[in-house]
Design a protein around this motif. Structure first.
Motif, PDB file in Angstrom:
ATOM      1  N   MET A   1      12.119  22.750  94.868  1.00 23.32           N
ATOM      2  CA  MET A   1      10.885  22.983  95.815  1.00 23.32           C
ATOM      3  C   MET A   1       9.491  23.019  95.148  1.00 23.32           C
ATOM      4  SD  MET A   1      12.648  23.607  98.591  1.00 23.32           S
ATOM      5  CE  MET A   1      14.288  23.667  98.530  1.00 23.32           C
ATOM      6  N   ASN A   2       8.479  22.426  95.498  1.00 16.74           N
ATOM      7  CA  ASN A   2       7.393  21.950  95.016  1.00 16.74           C
ATOM      8  C   ASN A   2       6.279  23.028  94.917  1.00 16.74           C
ATOM      9  OD1 ASN A   2       5.899  20.143  93.563  1.00 16.74           O
ATOM     10  ND2 ASN A   2       5.083  19.308  95.259  1.00 16.74           N
ATOM     11  N   ASN A   3       6.747  24.410  94.520  1.00 18.70           N
ATOM     12  CA  ASN A   3       5.880  25.597  94.571  1.00 18.70           C
ATOM     13  C   ASN A   3       4.928  25.753  93.282  1.00 18.70           C
ATOM     14  OD1 ASN A   3       6.800  26.346  97.151  1.00 18.70           O
ATOM     15  ND2 ASN A   3       8.400  27.245  95.953  1.00 18.70           N
ATOM     16  N   ILE A   4       3.935  26.245  93.224  1.00 26.36           N
ATOM     17  CA  ILE A   4       3.031  26.581  92.132  1.00 26.36           C
ATOM     18  C   ILE A   4       2.871  28.355  91.901  1.00 26.36           C
ATOM     19  CG2 ILE A   4       0.850  26.233  90.893  1.00 26.36           C
ATOM     20  CD1 ILE A   4       0.512  24.005  92.695  1.00 26.36           C
ATOM     21  N   THR A   5       3.659  28.641  90.924  1.00 27.84           N
ATOM     22  CA  THR A   5       3.646  30.089  90.760  1.00 27.84           C
ATOM     23  C   THR A   5       2.444  30.578  89.688  1.00 27.84           C
ATOM     24  OG1 THR A   5       6.017  30.355  91.624  1.00 27.84           O
ATOM     25  CG2 THR A   5       5.034  32.260  89.990  1.00 27.84           C
ATOM     26  N   LEU A   6       1.780  31.390  90.017  1.00 31.37           N
ATOM     27  CA  LEU A   6       0.636  32.226  88.971  1.00 31.37           C
ATOM     28  C   LEU A   6       0.981  33.355  88.498  1.00 31.37           C
ATOM     29  CD1 LEU A   6      -2.442  31.152  91.077  1.00 31.37           C
ATOM     30  CD2 LEU A   6      -1.474  29.710  89.611  1.00 31.37           C
ATOM     31  N   ILE A   7       1.045  33.455  87.140  1.00 30.97           N
ATOM     32  CA  ILE A   7       1.376  34.569  86.526  1.00 30.97           C
ATOM     33  C   ILE A   7       0.209  35.108  85.502  1.00 30.97           C
ATOM     34  CG2 ILE A   7       3.882  34.353  86.489  1.00 30.97           C
ATOM     35  CD1 ILE A   7       3.651  33.716  83.435  1.00 30.97           C
ATOM     36  N   GLY A   8       0.192  36.088  85.172  1.00 33.59           N
ATOM     37  CA  GLY A   8      -0.990  36.669  84.399  1.00 33.59           C
ATOM     38  C   GLY A   8      -1.248  37.985  84.261  1.00 33.59           C
ATOM     39  N   MET A   9      -2.158  38.685  83.380  1.00 31.55           N
ATOM     40  CA  MET A   9      -2.713  39.978  83.340  1.00 31.55           C
ATOM     41  C   MET A   9      -3.116  40.336  84.977  1.00 31.55           C
ATOM     42  SD  MET A   9      -1.675  41.486  80.637  1.00 31.55           S
ATOM     43  CE  MET A   9      -2.713  43.014  80.518  1.00 31.55           C
ATOM     44  N   SER A  16      -7.448  35.347  93.487  1.00 32.32           N
ATOM     45  CA  SER A  16      -8.566  34.741  93.839  1.00 32.32           C
ATOM     46  C   SER A  16      -8.394  33.372  93.601  1.00 32.32           C
ATOM     47  CB  SER A  16      -9.686  35.370  92.996  1.00 32.32           C
ATOM     48  OG  SER A  16      -9.558  36.583  92.474  1.00 32.32           O
ATOM     49  N   ILE A  17      -7.777  32.475  92.634  1.00 33.63           N
ATOM     50  CA  ILE A  17      -7.821  31.095  92.423  1.00 33.63           C
ATOM     51  C   ILE A  17      -6.614  30.694  93.196  1.00 33.63           C
ATOM     52  CG2 ILE A  17      -7.026  29.542  90.700  1.00 33.63           C
ATOM     53  CD1 ILE A  17      -8.277  31.422  88.452  1.00 33.63           C
ATOM     54  N   GLY A  18      -5.478  31.491  93.549  1.00 36.20           N
ATOM     55  CA  GLY A  18      -4.329  30.948  94.349  1.00 36.20           C
ATOM     56  C   GLY A  18      -4.629  30.493  95.447  1.00 36.20           C
ATOM     57  N   VAL A  19      -5.517  31.368  96.262  1.00 41.22           N
ATOM     58  CA  VAL A  19      -6.025  30.928  97.685  1.00 41.22           C
ATOM     59  C   VAL A  19      -6.462  29.862  97.831  1.00 41.22           C
ATOM     60  CG1 VAL A  19      -7.830  32.629  97.759  1.00 41.22           C
ATOM     61  CG2 VAL A  19      -6.489  31.908 100.019  1.00 41.22           C
ATOM     62  N   VAL A  20      -7.732  29.437  96.898  1.00 41.37           N
ATOM     63  CA  VAL A  20      -8.511  28.244  96.884  1.00 41.37           C
ATOM     64  C   VAL A  20      -7.588  27.205  96.388  1.00 41.37           C
ATOM     65  CG1 VAL A  20     -10.565  27.354  96.183  1.00 41.37           C
ATOM     66  CG2 VAL A  20     -10.330  29.971  96.096  1.00 41.37           C
ATOM     67  N   LEU A  21      -6.942  27.336  95.493  1.00 44.09           N
ATOM     68  CA  LEU A  21      -6.157  26.063  94.996  1.00 44.09           C
ATOM     69  C   LEU A  21      -5.297  25.724  96.146  1.00 44.09           C
ATOM     70  CD1 LEU A  21      -4.697  24.592  92.340  1.00 44.09           C
ATOM     71  CD2 LEU A  21      -3.143  26.546  92.250  1.00 44.09           C
ATOM     72  N   ALA A  22      -4.661  26.491  96.870  1.00 50.04           N
ATOM     73  CA  ALA A  22      -3.626  26.285  98.163  1.00 50.04           C
ATOM     74  C   ALA A  22      -4.455  25.335  99.032  1.00 50.04           C
ATOM     75  CB  ALA A  22      -3.053  27.412  98.553  1.00 50.04           C
ATOM     76  N   LYS A  23      -5.692  25.786  99.255  1.00 54.29           N
ATOM     77  CA  LYS A  23      -6.434  24.896 100.198  1.00 54.29           C
ATOM     78  C   LYS A  23      -6.750  23.482  99.528  1.00 54.29           C
ATOM     79  CE  LYS A  23      -9.551  28.708 102.176  1.00 54.29           C
ATOM     80  NZ  LYS A  23     -10.921  29.109 102.251  1.00 54.29           N
ATOM     81  N   VAL A  24      -7.203  23.495  98.326  1.00 51.01           N
ATOM     82  CA  VAL A  24      -7.549  22.126  97.640  1.00 51.01           C
ATOM     83  C   VAL A  24      -6.545  21.261  97.731  1.00 51.01           C
ATOM     84  CG1 VAL A  24      -8.110  21.133  95.559  1.00 51.01           C
ATOM     85  CG2 VAL A  24      -9.277  23.212  96.364  1.00 51.01           C
ATOM     86  N   GLY A  26      -3.832  21.523  99.754  1.00 50.83           N
ATOM     87  CA  GLY A  26      -3.061  21.655 101.155  1.00 50.83           C
ATOM     88  C   GLY A  26      -1.781  22.280 101.112  1.00 50.83           C
ATOM     89  N   TYR A  27      -1.934  23.190 100.349  1.00 49.49           N
ATOM     90  CA  TYR A  27      -0.530  23.883 100.430  1.00 49.49           C
ATOM     91  C   TYR A  27      -0.614  25.282 101.162  1.00 49.49           C
ATOM     92  CZ  TYR A  27       1.919  21.578  96.451  1.00 49.49           C
ATOM     93  OH  TYR A  27       2.602  20.816  95.445  1.00 49.49           O
ATOM     94  N   GLN A  28       0.478  25.824 101.416  1.00 54.25           N
ATOM     95  CA  GLN A  28       0.395  27.394 101.885  1.00 54.25           C
ATOM     96  C   GLN A  28       0.104  28.218 100.603  1.00 54.25           C
ATOM     97  OE1 GLN A  28       0.988  28.419 105.198  1.00 54.25           O
ATOM     98  NE2 GLN A  28       0.344  26.175 105.280  1.00 54.25           N
ATOM     99  N   PHE A  29      -0.102  29.672 101.026  1.00 53.31           N
ATOM    100  CA  PHE A  29      -0.439  30.533 100.032  1.00 53.31           C
ATOM    101  C   PHE A  29       0.327  31.980 100.503  1.00 53.31           C
ATOM    102  CE2 PHE A  29      -2.787  34.424  98.589  1.00 53.31           C
ATOM    103  CZ  PHE A  29      -2.907  34.124  97.301  1.00 53.31           C
ATOM    104  N   ILE A  67      11.996  35.236  97.569  1.00 52.60           N
ATOM    105  CA  ILE A  67      10.862  34.436  98.130  1.00 52.60           C
ATOM    106  C   ILE A  67      11.595  32.698  98.461  1.00 52.60           C
ATOM    107  CG2 ILE A  67       8.818  33.113  97.641  1.00 52.60           C
ATOM    108  CD1 ILE A  67       7.727  35.500  96.207  1.00 52.60           C
ATOM    109  N   GLN A  68      11.594  32.295  99.506  1.00 56.07           N
ATOM    110  CA  GLN A  68      12.089  31.044  99.767  1.00 56.07           C
ATOM    111  C   GLN A  68      10.917  30.310 100.569  1.00 56.07           C
ATOM    112  OE1 GLN A  68      14.813  29.791  98.759  1.00 56.07           O
ATOM    113  NE2 GLN A  68      16.035  31.378  98.089  1.00 56.07           N
ATOM    114  N   VAL A  69      10.299  29.430  99.854  1.00 59.44           N
ATOM    115  CA  VAL A  69       9.128  28.609 100.427  1.00 59.44           C
ATOM    116  C   VAL A  69       8.991  27.290  99.670  1.00 59.44           C
ATOM    117  CG1 VAL A  69       7.498  30.808 101.005  1.00 59.44           C
ATOM    118  CG2 VAL A  69       7.519  29.673  98.693  1.00 59.44           C
ATOM    119  N   GLU A  70       8.281  26.416 100.375  1.00 62.10           N
ATOM    120  CA  GLU A  70       7.964  25.119  99.541  1.00 62.10           C
ATOM    121  C   GLU A  70       6.473  24.860  99.678  1.00 62.10           C
ATOM    122  OE1 GLU A  70       9.914  21.948 102.586  1.00 62.10           O
ATOM    123  OE2 GLU A  70      11.287  23.132 101.737  1.00 62.10           O
ATOM    124  N   ASN A  71       6.068  23.641  98.934  1.00 55.91           N
ATOM    125  CA  ASN A  71       4.746  23.390  98.787  1.00 55.91           C
ATOM    126  C   ASN A  71       3.710  24.896  98.960  1.00 55.91           C
ATOM    127  OD1 ASN A  71       5.433  20.849  98.569  1.00 55.91           O
ATOM    128  ND2 ASN A  71       5.724  20.402 100.713  1.00 55.91           N
TER     129      ASN A  71
END
Ligand SMILES: Nc1ncnc2c1ncn2[C@@H]1O[C@H](COP(=O)(O)OP(=O)(O)OP(=O)(O)O)[C@@H](O)[C@H]1O
Ligand SMILES: O=C(O)C1=C[C@@H](O)[C@@H](O)[C@H](O)C1
Ligand SMILES: [Mg+2]
Length: 170
Positions: A1-9, A16-24, A26-29, A67-71
């Motif tokens: 599956m083509n997901n992007i997972t953000l980790i960090g402190m 904040s970055i994740g939701v905008v990244l998804a828009k740019v 064309g992904y779900q968030f 979690i079972q999602v794609e894109n």
């Protein structure tokens, strides 16, 4: 599956970055902190208060491992890296991006740690939490993005560039 997972402190900007990244892209968030709250019908800080940090981690592991999602861009909670099963699952379903932030910047960004709901041992300082977690973020990351000296838009651009360079998303 083509997901992007953000980790960090906590406060690194995964949500904040994740939701905008998804828009740019064309992904779900999704924000796995919100999935936890929905599953438990309690706030994160209430779960930590009721179940303790170990109990919270067990719930966090279960929710993230299922979690079972794609894109989809997945913003995780800062403590997800204590959950090996969840991390192996997220890695198997896409690319894991570590949003790296210095302790100095983090200290400035984070006001009330307790209000945010952070998995902090009794008496543990932010500095010792940072030292404990950084090796875990590095262990699970496919990509490390340094957001020092950047505003939100700048951090977003570095994430996009890093994904492009790796060939995960043009
Ligand atoms: N360069 C930057 N990148 C990301 N966020 C930034 C940046 N500069 C300032 N911020 C601010 O830092 C905060 C990041 O908080 P956010 O809730 O997105 O973090 P998080 O990583 O999701 O934390 P948590 O683990 O608690 O969910 C936001 O208030 C955001 O506006
Ligand atoms: O970094 C942490 O310890 C946490 C961060 C939040 O996103 C939540 O996942 C939870 O409140 C714990
Ligand atoms: Mg968040």
């Amino acid at each position: 599956m083509n997901n992007i997972t953000l980790i960090g402190m906590p406060g690194a900007g995964k949500s904040s970055i994740g939701v905008v990244l998804a828009k740019v892209l064309g992904y779900q968030f999704i924000d796995s902190d919100l999935l936890i709250q929905k599953a438990e019908k309690r706030t994160l800080s209430k779960i930590i208060e009721d179940e303790g940090t170990e109990g919270f981690k067990a719930i966090e592991n279960r929710v993230n491992a299922s979690i079972q999602v794609e894109n989809t861009v997945i913003a995780t909670g800062g403590s997800v890296v204590y959950c090996d099963e969840a991390m192996q699952h997220l890695k198997s379903e896409g690319v894991v991006v570590y949003l790296k932030i210095s302790l100095e910047l983090l200290s400035r960004r984070l006001g009330n740690l307790k209000g945010r709901g952070v998995v902090l041992k009794e008496g543990q300082t932010l500095a010792s939490l940072y030292d404990e977690r950084v090796p875990l973020y590095e262990k699970y990351a496919d990509i490390v993005v340094d957001e020092e000296d950047k505003d939100l838009e700048g951090s977003l651009q570095v994430v996009l560039e890093a994904l492009k360079n790796r060939g995960d998303k043009a």
